[in-house]
Motif scaffolding. Structure first.
Motif, PDB file in Angstrom:
ATOM      1  N   ALA A  15       0.826  -1.202   0.000  1.00 51.10           N
ATOM      2  CA  ALA A  15       0.000   0.000   0.000  1.00 51.10           C
ATOM      3  C   ALA A  15       0.861   1.254   0.000  1.00 51.10           C
ATOM      4  O   ALA A  15       0.582   2.215  -0.737  1.00 51.10           O
ATOM      5  N   ARG A  16       1.900   1.265   0.805  1.00 50.14           N
ATOM      6  CA  ARG A  16       2.741   2.455   0.903  1.00 50.14           C
ATOM      7  C   ARG A  16       3.546   2.673  -0.386  1.00 50.14           C
ATOM      8  O   ARG A  16       3.733   3.815  -0.823  1.00 50.14           O
ATOM      9  N   ALA A  17       4.013   1.572  -0.994  1.00 55.18           N
ATOM     10  CA  ALA A  17       4.827   1.697  -2.210  1.00 55.18           C
ATOM     11  C   ALA A  17       3.975   1.839  -3.465  1.00 55.18           C
ATOM     12  O   ALA A  17       4.497   2.212  -4.522  1.00 55.18           O
ATOM     13  N   VAL A  24       5.945  -6.951  -4.113  1.00 58.18           N
ATOM     14  CA  VAL A  24       6.593  -6.917  -2.799  1.00 58.18           C
ATOM     15  C   VAL A  24       7.246  -8.261  -2.507  1.00 58.18           C
ATOM     16  O   VAL A  24       8.383  -8.330  -2.010  1.00 58.18           O
ATOM     17  N   ASP A  25       6.546  -9.344  -2.801  1.00 54.07           N
ATOM     18  CA  ASP A  25       7.090 -10.682  -2.557  1.00 54.07           C
ATOM     19  C   ASP A  25       8.367 -10.905  -3.359  1.00 54.07           C
ATOM     20  O   ASP A  25       9.345 -11.471  -2.839  1.00 54.07           O
ATOM     21  N   ARG A  26       8.388 -10.464  -4.614  1.00 52.19           N
ATOM     22  CA  ARG A  26       9.596 -10.626  -5.430  1.00 52.19           C
ATOM     23  C   ARG A  26      10.763  -9.859  -4.834  1.00 52.19           C
ATOM     24  O   ARG A  26      11.893 -10.361  -4.779  1.00 52.19           O
ATOM     25  N   VAL A  27      10.507  -8.640  -4.395  1.00 53.28           N
ATOM     26  CA  VAL A  27      11.586  -7.823  -3.844  1.00 53.28           C
ATOM     27  C   VAL A  27      12.111  -8.429  -2.553  1.00 53.28           C
ATOM     28  O   VAL A  27      13.323  -8.605  -2.374  1.00 53.28           O
ATOM     29  N   MET A  28      11.219  -8.787  -1.634  1.00 51.26           N
ATOM     30  CA  MET A  28      11.649  -9.265  -0.323  1.00 51.26           C
ATOM     31  C   MET A  28      12.349 -10.625  -0.415  1.00 51.26           C
ATOM     32  O   MET A  28      13.168 -10.966   0.434  1.00 51.26           O
ATOM     33  N   ARG A  41      11.868   1.558  -4.253  1.00 44.90           N
ATOM     34  CA  ARG A  41      10.661   2.112  -3.642  1.00 44.90           C
ATOM     35  C   ARG A  41      10.058   1.148  -2.626  1.00 44.90           C
ATOM     36  O   ARG A  41       9.625   1.539  -1.538  1.00 44.90           O
ATOM     37  N   VAL A  42      10.053  -0.139  -2.975  1.00 46.38           N
ATOM     38  CA  VAL A  42       9.510  -1.151  -2.059  1.00 46.38           C
ATOM     39  C   VAL A  42      10.358  -1.231  -0.798  1.00 46.38           C
ATOM     40  O   VAL A  42       9.825  -1.318   0.329  1.00 46.38           O
ATOM     41  N   LEU A  43      11.675  -1.199  -0.938  1.00 45.28           N
ATOM     42  CA  LEU A  43      12.549  -1.286   0.235  1.00 45.28           C
ATOM     43  C   LEU A  43      12.428  -0.045   1.119  1.00 45.28           C
ATOM     44  O   LEU A  43      12.472  -0.138   2.352  1.00 45.28           O
ATOM     45  N   GLU A  44      12.249   1.096   0.500  1.00 46.94           N
ATOM     46  CA  GLU A  44      12.030   2.326   1.290  1.00 46.94           C
ATOM     47  C   GLU A  44      10.727   2.220   2.082  1.00 46.94           C
ATOM     48  O   GLU A  44      10.659   2.604   3.260  1.00 46.94           O
ATOM     49  N   ALA A  45       9.703   1.664   1.438  1.00 50.20           N
ATOM     50  CA  ALA A  45       8.422   1.482   2.131  1.00 50.20           C
ATOM     51  C   ALA A  45       8.560   0.462   3.256  1.00 50.20           C
ATOM     52  O   ALA A  45       7.995   0.635   4.352  1.00 50.20           O
ATOM     53  N   ALA A  46       9.325  -0.607   3.024  1.00 55.86           N
ATOM     54  CA  ALA A  46       9.524  -1.628   4.052  1.00 55.86           C
ATOM     55  C   ALA A  46      10.221  -1.053   5.273  1.00 55.86           C
ATOM     56  O   ALA A  46       9.884  -1.389   6.425  1.00 55.86           O
ATOM     57  N   VAL A  49       7.651   1.426   7.204  1.00 57.61           N
ATOM     58  CA  VAL A  49       6.597   0.823   8.036  1.00 57.61           C
ATOM     59  C   VAL A  49       7.183  -0.058   9.130  1.00 57.61           C
ATOM     60  O   VAL A  49       6.443  -0.631   9.934  1.00 57.61           O
ATOM     61  N   GLY A  50       8.515  -0.189   9.157  1.00 57.89           N
ATOM     62  CA  GLY A  50       9.151  -0.969  10.209  1.00 57.89           C
ATOM     63  C   GLY A  50       9.214  -2.459   9.942  1.00 57.89           C
ATOM     64  O   GLY A  50       9.454  -3.235  10.870  1.00 57.89           O
ATOM     65  N   TYR A  51       9.063  -2.872   8.682  1.00 55.35           N
ATOM     66  CA  TYR A  51       9.111  -4.310   8.375  1.00 55.35           C
ATOM     67  C   TYR A  51      10.545  -4.823   8.431  1.00 55.35           C
ATOM     68  O   TYR A  51      10.794  -5.955   8.842  1.00 55.35           O
TER      69      TYR A  51
END
Length: 338
Positions: A15-17, A24-28, A41-46, A49-51
């Protein structure tokens, strides 16, 4: 950090990215198929949000080793089995910076199966090394996969120059001429018959070896007649039956060149008929060909080192702008076995 009940989820990152859960699953999980800008962008969002923390985000975002799939023909060919074993051994001893390797055996001589395997493998693999079948379906699949960004290299047998895909293997026309020279010289006869056994002409490596062999025999040993090429599909049982038929039909048989693999069927027939005097040259230094050299049923074995083949293929995939030179041909006789 939030408590366990409010721990951020992948959906919060998405949602944030502003991306899908699949992205998200591919990136993580450090999978392929995500643009660098989207990955950042996904990593910045992660992080936001504190993930993940800073260090973990840096690790996930760091350049990862290639995912490499190796596709080989299935069947009874001992050399290809050895090649598969060497790939698997490499997986077991690989380090964190080495490519991630997977090896699959595809139904031999089945162009549709190989084309399907190329497309399916491209979902995970950054790069694919494959034993090519020269067929329109395979060329189309290879072009499609390459257009999508997956790097390709053919090993042992290629798709021809017009495919535009790098190849790691021998100069097979020169190999065939070398086989013709050996058979002709060792036969030591002005007349007689020579025979070719191949896996399939759909393997360009086999057709090029055949052409080289025929050209040399025609140039240097015109008294030796070729009795026709038999396709044994790299199967020991088929090669056995072909050889029995040759020995029955051609009493003056002077030599056999096995263009492909599974020479064990040929040596079995020669031993059973007491025809070890027939010059026999084949490919792939494996347990069966080693025994045949030692007992005199085979005269010479052409080999390409499987570890060198794998190393060169991976290096070519890592450096796609380079054009690899042909591998060195190793020729083994009884007296120089390693």
């Amino acid at each position: 950090m939030p408590d366990s009940e409010n721990k951020p989820l992948l959906v919060d990152i998405a949602a944030r990215a502003g991306v899908s859960m699949a992205t998200v699953d591919r990136v993580m999980n450090r999978r392929k198929g995500v643009a660098d800008r989207t990955r950042r962008r996904v990593l910045e969002a992660a992080r936001a949000v504190g993930y993940v923390g800073e260090a973990e985000a840096e690790h996930i975002g760091a350049a990862r080793p290639m995912n490499v799939t190796v596709l080989l023909p299935s069947g009874t060919n001992p050399y290809l089995r050895l090649l598969g074993d060497r790939v698997r051994a490499r997986v077991e001893r690989s380090g964190v910076t080495d490519p991630f390797l997977r090896c699959y055996f595809i139904e031999s001589f089945n162009a549709a199966a190989l084309a399907d395997a190329l497309r399916k493998s491209a979902g995970w693999a950054d790069a694919i090394a494959f034993f090519a079948i020269e067929h329109p379906e395979v060329r189309a699949a290879a072009a499609e996969v390459a257009t999508q960004g997956t790097r390709l290299v053919t090993i042992v047998s290629n798709l021809g120059e017009r495919a535009g895909i790098s190849h790691v293997g021998l100069d097979n026309h020169a190999v065939g001429r070398t086989a013709g020279l050996l058979v002709g010289r060792l036969a030591g006869r002005d007349a007689g018959a020579v025979a070719l056994v191949a896996g399939s002409r759909n393997y360009r490596a086999h057709s090029e070896r055949e052409a080289g062999f025929l050209s040399l025999i025609d140039e240097m040993f015109p008294g030796l007649k070729l009795v026709g090429l038999r396709e044994g599909h790299d199967d020991a049982a088929e090669n056995y039956r072909h050889t029995l038929a040759l020995l029955e039909q051609e009493p003056d048989l002077a030599g056999i060149y096995n263009v492909g693999g599974s020479s064990g069927g040929i040596t079995r027939a020669l031993r059973e008929r007491g025809r070890e005097n027939v010059v026999f040259v084949g490919h792939g230094l494996t347990a069966d060909t080693r025994r045949a050299l030692l007992d005199g049923t085979m005269d010479a074995v052409f080999d390409q080192d499987p570890d060198l083949l794998i190393d060169r293929a991976i290096r070519t995939l890592a450096e796609p702008d380079t054009r690899p030179a042909a591998l060195k041909l190793d020729i083994y006789f009884r007296e120089n076995l390693p």
